[in-house]
Design an enzyme around this catalytic site. Sequence first.
Site, PDB file in Angstrom:
ATOM      1  N   TYR A 141       0.822  -1.213   0.000  1.00  0.00           N
ATOM      2  CA  TYR A 141       0.000   0.000   0.000  1.00  0.00           C
ATOM      3  C   TYR A 141       0.857   1.264   0.000  1.00  0.00           C
ATOM      4  CZ  TYR A 141      -4.004  -3.038   1.033  1.00  0.00           C
ATOM      5  OH  TYR A 141      -4.971  -4.007   0.979  1.00  0.00           O
ATOM      6  N   LYS A 192       3.515 -15.727   1.896  1.00  0.00           N
ATOM      7  CA  LYS A 192       3.399 -16.432   0.606  1.00  0.00           C
ATOM      8  C   LYS A 192       4.831 -16.782   0.186  1.00  0.00           C
ATOM      9  CE  LYS A 192       0.800 -17.842  -2.842  1.00  0.00           C
ATOM     10  NZ  LYS A 192      -0.097 -19.003  -2.720  1.00  0.00           N
ATOM     11  N   ASP A 224      -3.164 -18.350   1.270  1.00  0.00           N
ATOM     12  CA  ASP A 224      -4.338 -19.008   0.681  1.00  0.00           C
ATOM     13  C   ASP A 224      -4.899 -20.055   1.645  1.00  0.00           C
ATOM     14  OD1 ASP A 224      -1.862 -20.134   0.192  1.00  0.00           O
ATOM     15  OD2 ASP A 224      -2.345 -20.905  -1.786  1.00  0.00           O
ATOM     16  N   ASP A 248      -5.416  -6.977   5.688  1.00  0.00           N
ATOM     17  CA  ASP A 248      -6.616  -6.246   5.289  1.00  0.00           C
ATOM     18  C   ASP A 248      -7.711  -7.248   4.927  1.00  0.00           C
ATOM     19  OD1 ASP A 248      -8.316  -4.292   4.447  1.00  0.00           O
ATOM     20  OD2 ASP A 248      -7.146  -3.660   2.712  1.00  0.00           O
ATOM     21  N   ASP A 252     -11.022  -8.846   7.568  1.00  0.00           N
ATOM     22  CA  ASP A 252     -12.432  -8.664   7.231  1.00  0.00           C
ATOM     23  C   ASP A 252     -13.161 -10.005   7.207  1.00  0.00           C
ATOM     24  OD1 ASP A 252     -12.174  -5.938   7.068  1.00  0.00           O
ATOM     25  OD2 ASP A 252     -13.268  -5.791   5.173  1.00  0.00           O
TER      26      ASP A 252
END
Length: 356
Positions: A141, A192, A224, A248, A252
Amino acid sequence: MSQKIIVLPGDGIGPEIVAEGIKVLDKVREKFRLDLEWETALMGGVAYDKTGKPLPDETLDLCRKADAILFGAVGGPQYDSAPRELRPERGLLALRAELGLFSNLRPAVLFPQLAEASTLKPEVVSGLDIMIIRELTGGIYFGQPRGIETLPNGERRGFNTLEYTESEIERIGRSAFDIAMKRDKRVCSVDKANVLEFSELWREVLESVAKDYPEVTLSHMYVDNAAMQLVRMPKQFDVIVTTNMFGDILSDAAAMLTGSIGMLPSASLDANGKGLYEPIHGSAPDIVGKGLANPLATILSIAMMLRYSLGAEDAAVSIENAVSSVLDQGFRTADLGGGENAAKTAEMGDAVAAAL
Ligand code: NAD
């Protein structure tokens, strides 16, 4: 010396839920004889309307000097046409960056009384208590270079950079291990590393931080798989630590395990434990002024503030117990399925204050 809290109610339902939070804070201050004081300041759309800036210099100054910040929510459709850099949400991003709030704590706790409110089977989520720690001021970001460019052949190309330095990884790692020490002493680092180089470094640094915390068990999981495990068997986790973008998304997903967005608090901490505390939801323009906002996420954010920035664990626990007790008594706001007899925002705040 007394500890100082800056209160930023913001926009939409922000002032309504923060008012209930202050009711509870006032009660807890009295009960535990805490030497606390607070002051309200402008932030978000309301600040833009009055000063032309979503984060006025005066507010930033007050926040720098404070021990903790209590934040409601910002934003609303009336600001959609404001210049992008002056939109209310930009004020919040600037505040996080200016104060170096790199460690975002998002607990996903399901009060057993609300197990039916989750979209998952009650036995999968009942008693859920996990803490997701998301790196908040680095990663993709913020990475440079970024942009959209036109290639010599006329085709456009969009790009961002995912980067983490060792020191950025180390400080979020330490934050996670410190918090695990106050919980079940298990950290799962999500990355990852099978595909991305930065993740290899992330793993390596986490392993080296772990050496300073022999009581904490560190495990690693690919993002994943973590997404799948969160909805398959979420109770296997204690603390999850991960990057800005992975956090992020995963936080959620974890939020939904607990039924309502109106129940979830959060903290964003700097390297010294100073923090900004806020419900994870937004300003909910659709329910402003109707008494429909659930104030519990804000009230639980105050419990986090007492625990992580103000050193008042017993007061934090007593707020959490009071919330549990009002749920036992059957109080439900509309978002919790209260139906025709739903408690209004102020009734819920009063009930928690009374339970204290
Ligand atoms: P939102 O979280 O405000 O609302 C989503 C839905 O959840 C709405 O139906 C709302 O009524 C409901 N809801 C939210 N909080 C609730 C509560 N405490 N009790 C009961 N119901 C609740 O998200 P949105 O609608 O996407 O965004 C609205 C505005 O908030 C936008 O301007 C957005 O940019 C802003 N926003 C701000 C923050 C923040 O201040 N940290 C976070 C997210 C969104």
